[in-house]
Design a protein around this motif. Structure first.
Motif, PDB file in Angstrom:
ATOM      1  N   ALA A   1     -35.451-117.947 -67.259  1.00  0.00           N
ATOM      2  CA  ALA A   1     -35.622-118.063 -65.802  1.00  0.00           C
ATOM      3  C   ALA A   1     -34.323-117.750 -65.078  1.00  0.00           C
ATOM      4  O   ALA A   1     -34.311-117.060 -64.044  1.00  0.00           O
ATOM      5  N   ALA A   2     -33.208-118.252 -65.605  1.00  0.00           N
ATOM      6  CA  ALA A   2     -31.916-118.007 -64.969  1.00  0.00           C
ATOM      7  C   ALA A   2     -31.555-116.529 -64.990  1.00  0.00           C
ATOM      8  O   ALA A   2     -31.026-115.987 -64.010  1.00  0.00           O
ATOM      9  N   GLU A   3     -31.834-115.875 -66.114  1.00  0.00           N
ATOM     10  CA  GLU A   3     -31.525-114.445 -66.227  1.00  0.00           C
ATOM     11  C   GLU A   3     -32.326-113.635 -65.216  1.00  0.00           C
ATOM     12  O   GLU A   3     -31.800-112.716 -64.579  1.00  0.00           O
ATOM     13  N   GLU A   4     -33.597-113.980 -65.046  1.00  0.00           N
ATOM     14  CA  GLU A   4     -34.440-113.238 -64.116  1.00  0.00           C
ATOM     15  C   GLU A   4     -34.022-113.480 -62.669  1.00  0.00           C
ATOM     16  O   GLU A   4     -34.066-112.565 -61.842  1.00  0.00           O
TER      17      GLU A   4
ATOM     18  N   GLY B   1     -30.965-114.451 -61.785  1.00  0.00           N
ATOM     19  CA  GLY B   1     -29.566-114.101 -61.608  1.00  0.00           C
ATOM     20  C   GLY B   1     -28.675-115.282 -61.321  1.00  0.00           C
ATOM     21  O   GLY B   1     -27.592-115.120 -60.751  1.00  0.00           O
ATOM     22  N   VAL B   2     -29.115-116.496 -61.706  1.00  0.00           N
ATOM     23  CA  VAL B   2     -28.327-117.702 -61.450  1.00  0.00           C
ATOM     24  C   VAL B   2     -27.807-118.250 -62.780  1.00  0.00           C
ATOM     25  O   VAL B   2     -28.203-117.811 -63.854  1.00  0.00           O
ATOM     26  N   GLU B   3     -26.921-119.239 -62.674  1.00  0.00           N
ATOM     27  CA  GLU B   3     -26.437-119.908 -63.875  1.00  0.00           C
ATOM     28  C   GLU B   3     -27.556-120.754 -64.471  1.00  0.00           C
ATOM     29  O   GLU B   3     -28.332-121.379 -63.741  1.00  0.00           O
ATOM     30  N   SER B   4     -27.635-120.797 -65.790  1.00  0.00           N
ATOM     31  CA  SER B   4     -28.701-121.561 -66.438  1.00  0.00           C
ATOM     32  C   SER B   4     -28.576-123.059 -66.169  1.00  0.00           C
ATOM     33  O   SER B   4     -29.561-123.794 -66.269  1.00  0.00           O
ATOM     34  N   SER B   5     -27.371-123.522 -65.782  1.00  0.00           N
ATOM     35  CA  SER B   5     -27.192-124.941 -65.461  1.00  0.00           C
ATOM     36  C   SER B   5     -27.964-125.346 -64.211  1.00  0.00           C
ATOM     37  O   SER B   5     -28.205-126.536 -63.989  1.00  0.00           O
ATOM     38  N   LEU B   6     -28.378-124.369 -63.401  1.00  0.00           N
ATOM     39  CA  LEU B   6     -29.156-124.671 -62.195  1.00  0.00           C
ATOM     40  C   LEU B   6     -30.641-124.846 -62.498  1.00  0.00           C
ATOM     41  O   LEU B   6     -31.399-125.277 -61.629  1.00  0.00           O
ATOM     42  N   ILE B   7     -31.058-124.513 -63.697  1.00  0.00           N
ATOM     43  CA  ILE B   7     -32.469-124.607 -64.069  1.00  0.00           C
ATOM     44  C   ILE B   7     -32.708-125.904 -64.830  1.00  0.00           C
ATOM     45  O   ILE B   7     -32.030-126.193 -65.811  1.00  0.00           O
ATOM     46  N   VAL B   8     -33.660-126.691 -64.374  1.00  0.00           N
ATOM     47  CA  VAL B   8     -34.021-127.946 -65.041  1.00  0.00           C
ATOM     48  C   VAL B   8     -35.424-127.790 -65.615  1.00  0.00           C
ATOM     49  O   VAL B   8     -36.367-127.464 -64.892  1.00  0.00           O
ATOM     50  N   VAL B   9     -35.554-127.990 -66.908  1.00  0.00           N
ATOM     51  CA  VAL B   9     -36.857-127.893 -67.578  1.00  0.00           C
ATOM     52  C   VAL B   9     -37.388-129.302 -67.798  1.00  0.00           C
ATOM     53  O   VAL B   9     -36.732-130.126 -68.428  1.00  0.00           O
ATOM     54  N   ARG B  10     -38.569-129.565 -67.284  1.00  0.00           N
ATOM     55  CA  ARG B  10     -39.153-130.900 -67.390  1.00  0.00           C
ATOM     56  C   ARG B  10     -40.483-130.837 -68.138  1.00  0.00           C
ATOM     57  O   ARG B  10     -41.260-129.896 -67.968  1.00  0.00           O
ATOM     58  N   GLY B  11     -40.721-131.854 -68.948  1.00  0.00           N
ATOM     59  CA  GLY B  11     -42.036-132.010 -69.538  1.00  0.00           C
ATOM     60  C   GLY B  11     -42.959-132.662 -68.525  1.00  0.00           C
ATOM     61  O   GLY B  11     -42.621-133.694 -67.948  1.00  0.00           O
ATOM     62  N   VAL B  12     -44.118-132.053 -68.293  1.00  0.00           N
ATOM     63  CA  VAL B  12     -45.020-132.529 -67.248  1.00  0.00           C
ATOM     64  C   VAL B  12     -46.206-133.246 -67.878  1.00  0.00           C
ATOM     65  O   VAL B  12     -46.761-132.792 -68.876  1.00  0.00           O
TER      66      VAL B  12
ATOM     67  N   LYS C   1     -40.518-116.069 -67.135  1.00  0.00           N
ATOM     68  CA  LYS C   1     -39.940-114.865 -66.517  1.00  0.00           C
ATOM     69  C   LYS C   1     -40.790-114.399 -65.343  1.00  0.00           C
ATOM     70  O   LYS C   1     -40.270-114.049 -64.271  1.00  0.00           O
ATOM     71  N   ASN C   2     -42.120-114.403 -65.526  1.00  0.00           N
ATOM     72  CA  ASN C   2     -43.009-113.983 -64.448  1.00  0.00           C
ATOM     73  C   ASN C   2     -42.910-114.913 -63.245  1.00  0.00           C
ATOM     74  O   ASN C   2     -42.932-114.464 -62.089  1.00  0.00           O
ATOM     75  N   ALA C   3     -42.809-116.224 -63.503  1.00  0.00           N
ATOM     76  CA  ALA C   3     -42.682-117.184 -62.402  1.00  0.00           C
ATOM     77  C   ALA C   3     -41.368-116.980 -61.662  1.00  0.00           C
ATOM     78  O   ALA C   3     -41.306-117.089 -60.428  1.00  0.00           O
ATOM     79  N   ALA C   4     -40.292-116.692 -62.400  1.00  0.00           N
ATOM     80  CA  ALA C   4     -38.997-116.457 -61.765  1.00  0.00           C
ATOM     81  C   ALA C   4     -39.027-115.182 -60.922  1.00  0.00           C
ATOM     82  O   ALA C   4     -38.432-115.124 -59.837  1.00  0.00           O
ATOM     83  N   THR C   5     -39.725-114.166 -61.416  1.00  0.00           N
ATOM     84  CA  THR C   5     -39.866-112.926 -60.637  1.00  0.00           C
ATOM     85  C   THR C   5     -40.596-113.202 -59.326  1.00  0.00           C
ATOM     86  O   THR C   5     -40.197-112.716 -58.253  1.00  0.00           O
ATOM     87  N   GLU C   6     -41.660-113.991 -59.409  1.00  0.00           N
ATOM     88  CA  GLU C   6     -42.422-114.341 -58.205  1.00  0.00           C
ATOM     89  C   GLU C   6     -41.565-115.138 -57.233  1.00  0.00           C
ATOM     90  O   GLU C   6     -41.628-114.936 -56.015  1.00  0.00           O
TER      91      GLU C   6
ATOM     92  N   ALA D   1     -39.076-107.417 -45.785  1.00  0.00           N
ATOM     93  CA  ALA D   1     -38.649-108.027 -47.048  1.00  0.00           C
ATOM     94  C   ALA D   1     -37.861-107.043 -47.905  1.00  0.00           C
ATOM     95  O   ALA D   1     -36.979-107.438 -48.673  1.00  0.00           O
ATOM     96  N   ALA D   2     -38.156-105.748 -47.770  1.00  0.00           N
ATOM     97  CA  ALA D   2     -37.432-104.740 -48.545  1.00  0.00           C
ATOM     98  C   ALA D   2     -35.964-104.659 -48.153  1.00  0.00           C
ATOM     99  O   ALA D   2     -35.143-104.119 -48.908  1.00  0.00           O
ATOM    100  N   ASP D   3     -35.625-105.205 -46.985  1.00  0.00           N
ATOM    101  CA  ASP D   3     -34.239-105.157 -46.509  1.00  0.00           C
ATOM    102  C   ASP D   3     -33.429-106.377 -46.945  1.00  0.00           C
ATOM    103  O   ASP D   3     -32.252-106.494 -46.585  1.00  0.00           O
ATOM    104  N   VAL D   4     -34.051-107.289 -47.705  1.00  0.00           N
ATOM    105  CA  VAL D   4     -33.388-108.522 -48.141  1.00  0.00           C
ATOM    106  C   VAL D   4     -33.183-108.473 -49.650  1.00  0.00           C
ATOM    107  O   VAL D   4     -34.061-108.031 -50.392  1.00  0.00           O
ATOM    108  N   VAL D   5     -32.032-108.946 -50.078  1.00  0.00           N
ATOM    109  CA  VAL D   5     -31.750-109.025 -51.510  1.00  0.00           C
ATOM    110  C   VAL D   5     -31.276-110.442 -51.843  1.00  0.00           C
ATOM    111  O   VAL D   5     -30.721-111.148 -51.005  1.00  0.00           O
ATOM    112  N   PHE D   6     -31.523-110.833 -53.079  1.00  0.00           N
ATOM    113  CA  PHE D   6     -31.013-112.101 -53.605  1.00  0.00           C
ATOM    114  C   PHE D   6     -30.286-111.787 -54.898  1.00  0.00           C
ATOM    115  O   PHE D   6     -30.886-111.288 -55.856  1.00  0.00           O
ATOM    116  N   ASP D   7     -28.988-112.053 -54.926  1.00  0.00           N
ATOM    117  CA  ASP D   7     -28.183-111.689 -56.089  1.00  0.00           C
ATOM    118  C   ASP D   7     -27.843-112.879 -56.985  1.00  0.00           C
ATOM    119  O   ASP D   7     -26.982-112.778 -57.855  1.00  0.00           O
TER     120      ASP D   7
END
Length: 268
Positions: free
Chosen positions: A6-9, A11-22, A47-52, A69-75
């Motif tokens: 998810a972090a790779e997709e 573009g953030v640090e993996s430390s920002l992603i929290v995986v929880r058992g639901v 990966k698909n959820a992160a893309t969305e 929306a095409a004029d906005v980017v998230f890096d």
């Protein structure tokens, strides 16, 4: 691994992603991320959820700034106009934290951005593995000792080498246990004789020699970032490799498991 994907997709640090058992009472139905589907299937869903989510971030920012929306980017760090100079001049340049705070304020609709996705694949590309065992056989007692085990594994792109390595080493150790120690026995009335760890033998770390694992990377186009599974393949080679090594040492090709000292000395 799911956090890394998810972090790779995003573009953030993996430390920002929290995986929880639901809890299954509140989560949507899922067939389960067990066996070999953790990285390959659930990883692709992540990966698909992160893309969305990335698309929703750009769409929400475009709505806030009244642009396309095409004029906005998230890096991964900033949400901004694709033209960085224009973004700074027009104050269309937000950190991820500031953008998230705006999303939960009434100015941007008062809601956090969420996304969900699934993955259901018509194919199941197999991983591959080769293993070589070196054993010592005591000619007096028949005891078999695994001295060295070398393995090469192709599980596609290795997402997390540390986890893949311990998965492989653990599976090899389990396979060696299957080959030499573990046996389920019943008496004439069908009662289990080997129902405890005194009679059902499992190898400890002291019973297993060197285990060496190397990865031969490949790219699987249907998997997340080229990854395949590694869950079960690592237990497949030790049984045949150990039996073959014993055959080379004793001349007895054992075809039933476990390979007990009696079998090693006398054959089947």
């Amino acid at each position: 691994i799911l956090a890394q994907i998810a972090a790779e997709e995003l573009g953030v640090e993996s430390s920002l992603i929290v995986v929880r058992g639901v809890d299954t009472d509140v989560s949507p139905f899922d067939a389960g991320s067990y066996a070999s589907s953790g990285t390959y299937v659930t990883g692709l869903a992540a990966k698909n959820a992160a893309t969305e989510l990335r698309e929703k971030i750009c769409a929400k920012a475009a709505q806030m700034w009244d642009v396309d929306a095409a004029d906005v980017v998230f890096d991964g760090q900033y949400v901004r106009l694709s033209d960085e100079r224009a973004a700074r001049e027009q104050n269309r340049y937000l950190t991820l934290r500031d953008f998230a705070n705006l999303c939960v304020k009434n100015i941007a609709g008062g809601d956090a951005l969420t996304s969900h996705a699934s993955a259901c694949l018509p194919v199941s590309p197999p991983p591959f593995m080769a293993g070589i065992a070196e054993v010592e056989v005591d000619k007096a007692t028949g005891k078999v000792t695994v001295v060295d085990y070398a393995a090469a594994v192709d599980c596609g792109t290795v997402i997390n080498e540390a986890l893949a390595r311990v998965q492989a080493e653990g599976g090899i150790a389990q396979g060696i246990g299957h080959a030499l120690y573990e046996i389920v026995e019943h008496d004439d009335r069908g009662r289990l004789r080997t129902g405890n760890f005194m009679s059902y033998k499992l190898p400890t770390r002291l019973d297993i020699g060197s285990i060496r694992v190397a990865f031969e990377p490949s790219y699987e186009p249907t998997g997340p970032f080229g990854a395949k599974s590694i869950g079960e393949v690592v237990i497949n080679t030790p049984l045949a490799a150990v039996a073959s090594a014993v055959a080379h040492a004793t001349g007895h090709q054992i075809r039933s498991l476990p390979i007990t000292p009696e079998k090693a000395l006398l054959g089947e």
